[in-house]
Scaffold this active site. Sequence first.
Site, mmCIF file in Angstrom:
data_model
loop_
_atom_site.group_PDB
_atom_site.id
_atom_site.type_symbol
_atom_site.label_atom_id
_atom_site.label_comp_id
_atom_site.label_asym_id
_atom_site.label_seq_id
_atom_site.Cartn_x
_atom_site.Cartn_y
_atom_site.Cartn_z
ATOM 1 N N ASP A 261 -8.015 5.572 -5.223
ATOM 2 C CA ASP A 261 -7.286 6.799 -5.578
ATOM 3 C C ASP A 261 -8.214 7.999 -5.413
ATOM 4 O OD1 ASP A 261 -8.680 7.543 -8.104
ATOM 5 O OD2 ASP A 261 -7.814 5.697 -8.908
ATOM 6 N N ASN B 227 -12.660 2.664 -6.452
ATOM 7 C CA ASN B 227 -11.238 3.031 -6.492
ATOM 8 C C ASN B 227 -10.816 3.719 -5.204
ATOM 9 O OD1 ASN B 227 -11.371 2.045 -9.044
ATOM 10 N ND2 ASN B 227 -11.387 4.039 -10.055
ATOM 11 N N LEU C 163 -13.878 -1.512 -21.299
ATOM 12 C CA LEU C 163 -12.992 -1.932 -22.385
ATOM 13 C C LEU C 163 -13.443 -3.249 -23.008
ATOM 14 C CD1 LEU C 163 -10.386 -0.844 -23.663
ATOM 15 C CD2 LEU C 163 -9.099 -2.284 -22.076
ATOM 16 N N GLU C 164 -13.954 -4.126 -22.148
ATOM 17 C CA GLU C 164 -14.409 -5.447 -22.610
ATOM 18 C C GLU C 164 -15.666 -5.791 -21.808
ATOM 19 O OE1 GLU C 164 -10.799 -7.411 -21.642
ATOM 20 O OE2 GLU C 164 -11.221 -7.419 -19.512
ATOM 21 N N ALA D 29 -12.387 4.259 -21.392
ATOM 22 C CA ALA D 29 -13.174 5.219 -20.613
ATOM 23 C C ALA D 29 -12.882 6.655 -21.063
ATOM 24 C CB ALA D 29 -12.858 5.050 -19.129
ATOM 25 N N TYR E 143 0.821 -1.219 0.000
ATOM 26 C CA TYR E 143 0.000 0.000 0.000
ATOM 27 C C TYR E 143 0.854 1.268 0.000
ATOM 28 C CZ TYR E 143 -4.213 -2.654 0.007
ATOM 29 O OH TYR E 143 -5.215 -3.502 -0.395
ATOM 30 N N HIS F 124 -14.735 1.306 -1.211
ATOM 31 C CA HIS F 124 -13.619 0.443 -0.801
ATOM 32 C C HIS F 124 -12.517 1.228 -0.095
ATOM 33 C CE1 HIS F 124 -14.840 -2.847 -3.946
ATOM 34 N NE2 HIS F 124 -15.578 -2.867 -2.856
ATOM 35 N N SER G 76 -14.733 -4.831 -13.689
ATOM 36 C CA SER G 76 -14.854 -6.181 -14.248
ATOM 37 C C SER G 76 -16.101 -6.908 -13.776
ATOM 38 C CB SER G 76 -13.617 -7.006 -13.876
ATOM 39 O OG SER G 76 -13.520 -7.079 -12.464
ATOM 40 N N GLY H 70 -15.720 0.914 -16.255
ATOM 41 C CA GLY H 70 -14.380 0.404 -15.970
ATOM 42 C C GLY H 70 -14.280 -0.545 -14.808
HETATM 43 C C1 BJW Z 1 -11.013 -0.259 -18.840
HETATM 44 C C2 BJW Z 1 -9.881 0.380 -19.228
HETATM 45 C C3 BJW Z 1 -10.070 1.590 -19.852
HETATM 46 C C4 BJW Z 1 -9.237 -1.373 -18.322
HETATM 47 N N1 BJW Z 1 -11.299 2.057 -20.043
HETATM 48 N N2 BJW Z 1 -12.236 0.202 -19.061
HETATM 49 C C5 BJW Z 1 -18.787 -15.715 -3.701
HETATM 50 C C6 BJW Z 1 -19.820 -15.127 -4.411
HETATM 51 C C7 BJW Z 1 -20.128 -13.781 -4.231
HETATM 52 C C8 BJW Z 1 -19.431 -13.003 -3.346
HETATM 53 C C9 BJW Z 1 -18.419 -13.586 -2.640
HETATM 54 C C10 BJW Z 1 -18.101 -14.918 -2.810
HETATM 55 N N3 BJW Z 1 -17.042 -15.201 -1.990
HETATM 56 C C11 BJW Z 1 -16.703 -14.081 -1.339
HETATM 57 C C12 BJW Z 1 -17.522 -13.081 -1.719
HETATM 58 C C13 BJW Z 1 -17.487 -11.672 -1.285
HETATM 59 C C14 BJW Z 1 -16.270 -10.942 -1.790
HETATM 60 C C15 BJW Z 1 -16.169 -11.127 -3.300
HETATM 61 O O1 BJW Z 1 -16.788 -10.429 -4.073
HETATM 62 N N4 BJW Z 1 -15.329 -12.037 -3.748
HETATM 63 C C16 BJW Z 1 -15.192 -12.287 -5.186
HETATM 64 C C17 BJW Z 1 -13.757 -12.617 -5.471
HETATM 65 C C18 BJW Z 1 -16.173 -13.355 -5.595
HETATM 66 N N5 BJW Z 1 -16.487 -9.550 -1.456
HETATM 67 C C19 BJW Z 1 -16.127 -9.056 -0.296
HETATM 68 O O2 BJW Z 1 -15.535 -9.711 0.539
HETATM 69 C C20 BJW Z 1 -16.531 -7.626 -0.027
HETATM 70 N N6 BJW Z 1 -17.185 -7.513 1.204
HETATM 71 C C21 BJW Z 1 -18.355 -8.127 1.429
HETATM 72 O O3 BJW Z 1 -18.909 -8.837 0.609
HETATM 73 O O4 BJW Z 1 -18.866 -7.838 2.639
HETATM 74 C C22 BJW Z 1 -20.038 -8.501 3.038
HETATM 75 C C23 BJW Z 1 -19.770 -9.270 4.269
HETATM 76 C C24 BJW Z 1 -18.646 -9.042 5.008
HETATM 77 C C25 BJW Z 1 -18.412 -9.758 6.151
HETATM 78 C C26 BJW Z 1 -19.334 -10.688 6.540
HETATM 79 C C27 BJW Z 1 -20.471 -10.917 5.786
HETATM 80 C C28 BJW Z 1 -20.694 -10.190 4.663
HETATM 81 C C29 BJW Z 1 -15.322 -6.719 0.060
HETATM 82 C C30 BJW Z 1 -14.643 -6.574 -1.253
HETATM 83 C C31 BJW Z 1 -13.395 -5.696 -1.084
HETATM 84 C C32 BJW Z 1 -12.660 -5.513 -2.381
HETATM 85 N N7 BJW Z 1 -11.428 -4.865 -2.124
HETATM 86 C C33 BJW Z 1 -10.558 -4.545 -3.253
HETATM 87 C C34 BJW Z 1 -9.231 -3.991 -2.698
HETATM 88 C C35 BJW Z 1 -9.444 -2.563 -2.185
HETATM 89 C C36 BJW Z 1 -8.174 -1.941 -1.733
HETATM 90 C C37 BJW Z 1 -7.112 -1.896 -2.805
HETATM 91 O O5 BJW Z 1 -7.233 -1.117 -3.756
HETATM 92 O O6 BJW Z 1 -6.146 -2.637 -2.670
HETATM 93 O O7 BJW Z 1 -11.194 -3.591 -4.108
HETATM 94 S S1 BJW Z 1 -10.249 -5.924 -4.351
HETATM 95 C C38 BJW Z 1 -10.234 -4.972 -5.819
HETATM 96 O O8 BJW Z 1 -11.345 -5.375 -6.669
HETATM 97 C C39 BJW Z 1 -10.516 -3.530 -5.391
HETATM 98 C C40 BJW Z 1 -11.450 -3.070 -6.464
HETATM 99 O O9 BJW Z 1 -12.178 -1.945 -6.014
HETATM 100 C C41 BJW Z 1 -12.291 -4.292 -6.732
HETATM 101 C C42 BJW Z 1 -12.973 -4.289 -8.068
HETATM 102 O O10 BJW Z 1 -12.054 -4.262 -9.103
HETATM 103 P P1 BJW Z 1 -12.373 -3.447 -10.431
HETATM 104 O O11 BJW Z 1 -12.434 -2.008 -10.142
HETATM 105 O O12 BJW Z 1 -13.546 -4.038 -11.103
HETATM 106 O O13 BJW Z 1 -11.033 -3.693 -11.270
HETATM 107 P P2 BJW Z 1 -10.661 -4.892 -12.251
HETATM 108 O O14 BJW Z 1 -9.194 -4.828 -12.451
HETATM 109 O O15 BJW Z 1 -11.227 -6.169 -11.814
HETATM 110 O O16 BJW Z 1 -11.405 -4.513 -13.620
HETATM 111 C C43 BJW Z 1 -11.015 -3.398 -14.392
HETATM 112 C C44 BJW Z 1 -11.948 -3.322 -15.578
HETATM 113 O O17 BJW Z 1 -11.628 -2.129 -16.297
HETATM 114 C C45 BJW Z 1 -11.777 -4.506 -16.570
HETATM 115 O O18 BJW Z 1 -13.080 -4.968 -16.927
HETATM 116 C C46 BJW Z 1 -11.085 -3.874 -17.776
HETATM 117 O O19 BJW Z 1 -11.510 -4.426 -19.004
HETATM 118 C C47 BJW Z 1 -11.546 -2.443 -17.670
HETATM 119 N N8 BJW Z 1 -10.604 -1.484 -18.233
HETATM 120 N N9 BJW Z 1 -8.772 -0.402 -18.858
HETATM 121 C C48 BJW Z 1 -12.357 1.281 -19.631
HETATM 122 N N10 BJW Z 1 -8.989 2.299 -20.295
#
Ligand code: BJW
Length: 238
Positions: A98, A96, A206-207, A223, A60, A113, A181, A179
């Site tokens: 940021d 995000n 993007l996709e 975006a 971080y 987040h 996934s 933006g």
């Molecule tokens: C472009 C581009 C361009 C590129 N133009 N586009 C099973 C089923 C369902 C849920 C769960 C499950 N097992 C566990 C869960 C819950 C879990 C979860 O979802 N897990 C999954 C893996 C399935 N979720 C949680 O735990 C969340 N909490 C929760 O559910 O609480 C409820 C609860 C809690 C306790 C008890 C009981 C209930 C918390 C989730 C926290 C996520 N944290 C992170 C890290 C944050 C800090 C950090 O930055 O380090 O958040 S993980 C990471 O993923 C970050 C992001 O915000 C998040 C989403 O990612 P994002 O933004 O979608 O990025 P990418 O990289 O995945 O995608 C980018 C996209 O952009 C792509 O599509 C590209 O194509 C596109 N792109 N360039 C336009 N130029």
Amino acid sequence: MNRIRNIVILTGAGVSAESGIDTFRAGTDGGPSLWEQHRIEDVATPEGFVRDPDLVHRFYDMRRAAIQQKQPNAAHMALARLDAVWTDNLLIVTQNVDDLHERAGARRVLHMHGEHLKAWCTACRSRSAWREALFGRPPCPVCQSRSLRPDVVWFGEMPYEMDRIHAALLDADLFVSIGTSGAVYPAAGFVRNARDLGAQTLELNLEPSQGSAMFHETRLGKAGDLVPAWVAEILGGG
Ligand code: BJW
């Protein structure tokens, strides 16, 4: 389509990709994504932090330093413009950590987040503005305890302000996802919530995301191209 008044916009890492900030999973121009370089279990879970806090702080600290060198791109600027002129309800829910929406001038931003530029004291529960490294265990500005952690939401933790997000989704006429996934819940479920509640739904990415089929409309591209065009369209009433 009925007149659009209330808008909820969900943004993800893709909105900051053209500012040079790595995405988590895929889709950047060339370089490896964050989760290709680091194991989620090690750096983005409370258990990982307990196991190896030095590793997590380094991860971080590096990203906190990097974002301070980045600039908002055309997508952030267009959303800030929309925020400035849209007189009805608008909420930019960003996954995000940021601050590029704010640096572009957007005001109605909710960081579900958490934020890189805040530290959370696990001793006194205070949150403080933070720009420096946490690796050396600096004291909390409020209680002096050396118990600061990044103020971000890890897997298994509850995202911030879910009540406020659900209230906004309840009133939304339009839900726009930009933006992201669609891999991480609860954010990935917002499109279904919004659609079930009667909103129009639009994806700009993007996709196709994992939840692409749920959207009324998907536009594929960068975006930095798609968002200014969509903002011009909605402000022009077209
Ligand atoms: C472009 C581009 C361009 C590129 N133009 N586009 C099973 C089923 C369902 C849920 C769960 C499950 N097992 C566990 C869960 C819950 C879990 C979860 O979802 N897990 C999954 C893996 C399935 N979720 C949680 O735990 C969340 N909490 C929760 O559910 O609480 C409820 C609860 C809690 C306790 C008890 C009981 C209930 C918390 C989730 C926290 C996520 N944290 C992170 C890290 C944050 C800090 C950090 O930055 O380090 O958040 S993980 C990471 O993923 C970050 C992001 O915000 C998040 C989403 O990612 P994002 O933004 O979608 O990025 P990418 O990289 O995945 O995608 C980018 C996209 O952009 C792509 O599509 C590209 O194509 C596109 N792109 N360039 C336009 N130029």
